[in-house]
Enzyme design. Structure first.
Site, PDB file in Angstrom:
ATOM      1  N   TYR A 154       0.832  -1.207   0.000  1.00  0.00           N
ATOM      2  CA  TYR A 154       0.000   0.000   0.000  1.00  0.00           C
ATOM      3  C   TYR A 154       0.869   1.260   0.000  1.00  0.00           C
ATOM      4  CZ  TYR A 154      -3.805   3.156   1.434  1.00  0.00           C
ATOM      5  OH  TYR A 154      -4.725   4.170   1.505  1.00  0.00           O
ATOM      6  N   LYS A 158       1.077   4.164  -2.871  1.00  0.00           N
ATOM      7  CA  LYS A 158       0.706   5.554  -2.572  1.00  0.00           C
ATOM      8  C   LYS A 158       1.897   6.505  -2.743  1.00  0.00           C
ATOM      9  CE  LYS A 158      -3.671   4.949  -1.663  1.00  0.00           C
ATOM     10  NZ  LYS A 158      -4.710   5.557  -2.508  1.00  0.00           N
TER      11      LYS A 158
END
Length: 246
Positions: A154, A158
């Site tokens: 993640y 990002k």
């Protein structure tokens, strides 16, 4: 105001994406509510927009699919004649410690979160170049700024969005197109509501303002970046996090 602007919001059937869609519509935009899984939830968002006097349409598309993303953008551009605002919000999590994280879970998160944003930008950029105007707003995360244990996939996706945002900003700025990122911190959503109280308390202690943010905090920032008032802002990452990543 965003009167008659055409906006595409990915991953808009719930949470932050839903609030962004509702906020842009309330400011006058025609909002394409993109979803991947839940048609009923997306239709509920459109109904809410329409009941408030706004305009919207739900369209299913897995944005991690290059060709499907192309079809989505082509459909919107053809039907509405232009696309003024693109909000890349679609995202998933597959949290695990690095040693336990599968290749499949790493690939799935990067494919949806990062490649999905690339696909949508890539396929709408020609239309925005033709218009000589556009607002691209990518939803990153403070996890992409600070890193977070148990979220290697993640955080990588990002952080990648931040790099993508800045590259797009440099490439398209001279044609009247801005590209910015919003990096939410801990926000009160379905995803965070299910966290154990101990985890929420620990998280709150890391936030200088000592409370979680609301989806409206994110949506208001996105709406500003989509507006004429933000016309001279590009390549920026705005952390909406109660001071967490400062």
């Amino acid at each position: 105001m965003l009167t008659d602007k055409i906006a595409v919001v990915t991953g808009a059937s719930r949470g932050i994406g839903k609030e962004i869609a509702l906020t842009l519509a309330a400011k006058g935009a025609v909002v394409i509510v993109n979803y991947n899984g839940s048609a009923s939830k997306a239709e509920d968002v459109v109904r809410e927009i329409q009941e408030a006097g706004g305009r919207g349409e739900a369209i299913q598309c897995n944005v991690s699919d290059y060709e499907k993303a192309s079809e989505l953008m082509a459909y919107v551009a053809k039907k509405y004649g232009r696309v003024d605002i693109l909000v890349n919000n679609a995202g998933i999590t597959r949290d695990n410690l690095l040693m336990k994280m599968s290749e499949e879970d790493f690939d799935a998160v990067v494919s949806t979160n990062l490649k999905g944003a690339f696909n949508c930008i890539k396929h709408i950029s020609r239309q925005m170049l033709k218009q000589k105007s556009g607002r691209i707003i990518n939803v990153s995360s403070v996890s992409g700024v600070m890193g977070n244990a148990g979220q290697a996939n993640y955080c990588a996706s990002k952080a990648g969005i931040i790099g993508l945002t800045k590259s797009v900003a440099r490439e398209l700025a001279s044609r009247g197109i801005t590209s910015n990122a919003v990096a939410p911190g801990f926000i009160d959503t379905e995803m965070t509501q299910v966290l154990p109280d101990a985890v929420k308390n620990t998280a709150t202690e890391q936030i200088p303002m000592k409370h979680f943010g609301s989806t409206k905090d994110i949506a208001n920032t996105v709406a500003f970046l989509a507006s004429d008032e933000a016309g001279y802002i590009t390549g920026q990452v705005i952390c909406v996090d109660g001071g967490m990543a400062m």
